[in-house]
Design a protein around this motif. Structure first.
Motif, PDB file in Angstrom:
ATOM      1  N   TYR A  15     -43.413  -0.965  94.145  1.00 15.87           N
ATOM      2  CA  TYR A  15     -43.002  -1.579  92.877  1.00 15.87           C
ATOM      3  C   TYR A  15     -44.209  -1.773  91.963  1.00 15.87           C
ATOM      4  N   TRP A  22     -41.825  -3.433  85.578  1.00 17.64           N
ATOM      5  CA  TRP A  22     -42.070  -4.870  85.493  1.00 17.64           C
ATOM      6  C   TRP A  22     -42.967  -5.309  84.346  1.00 17.64           C
ATOM      7  N   ARG A  61     -39.472 -12.183  93.541  1.00 20.97           N
ATOM      8  CA  ARG A  61     -40.087 -12.787  92.345  1.00 20.97           C
ATOM      9  C   ARG A  61     -39.725 -14.262  92.247  1.00 20.97           C
TER      10      ARG A  61
END
Length: 100
Positions: A15, A22, A61
């Motif tokens: 990620y 993001w 998160r």
């Protein structure tokens, strides 16, 4: 899908290598097709669907930001600097999620 710690670390690593997922300041962040392709890559890598990937990232998160808030609150609350809770995945700090 049941996630192992190694899989979670790998997901975070993958990620982080895709800032268009993001980082809202990244030029390709607004390209929904590109973001979708990157999510498809992640779902292929982890042999699961995109929704599972999204849910896992959201959960990580949320957990990270919650723990970060506890740390900041403990530093400003006048406590004696003793943090009485564990930060998840502390064993590998290089894999922390980016908070924006």
């Amino acid at each position: 899908m049941e996630w192992t710690q190694d899989q979670v670390f790998k997901l975070i690593e993958e990620y982080r290598e895709r800032p268009q997922l993001w980082n809202s300041k990244f030029p390709e962040y607004s390209d929904k097709n590109l973001r979708q392709r990157h999510l498809e890559e992640l779902s292929f890598l982890f042999e699961t669907d995109i929704e599972t990937i999204r849910n896992k990232i959201y959960g990580l998160r949320t957990q990270y930001l919650s723990e970060q808030k506890k740390v900041l609150d403990s530093l400003t609350s006048g406590s004696e600097g003793i943090i009485s809770f564990a930060i998840p995945y502390q064993s590998d700090p290089s894999n922390l999620l980016i908070s924006s």
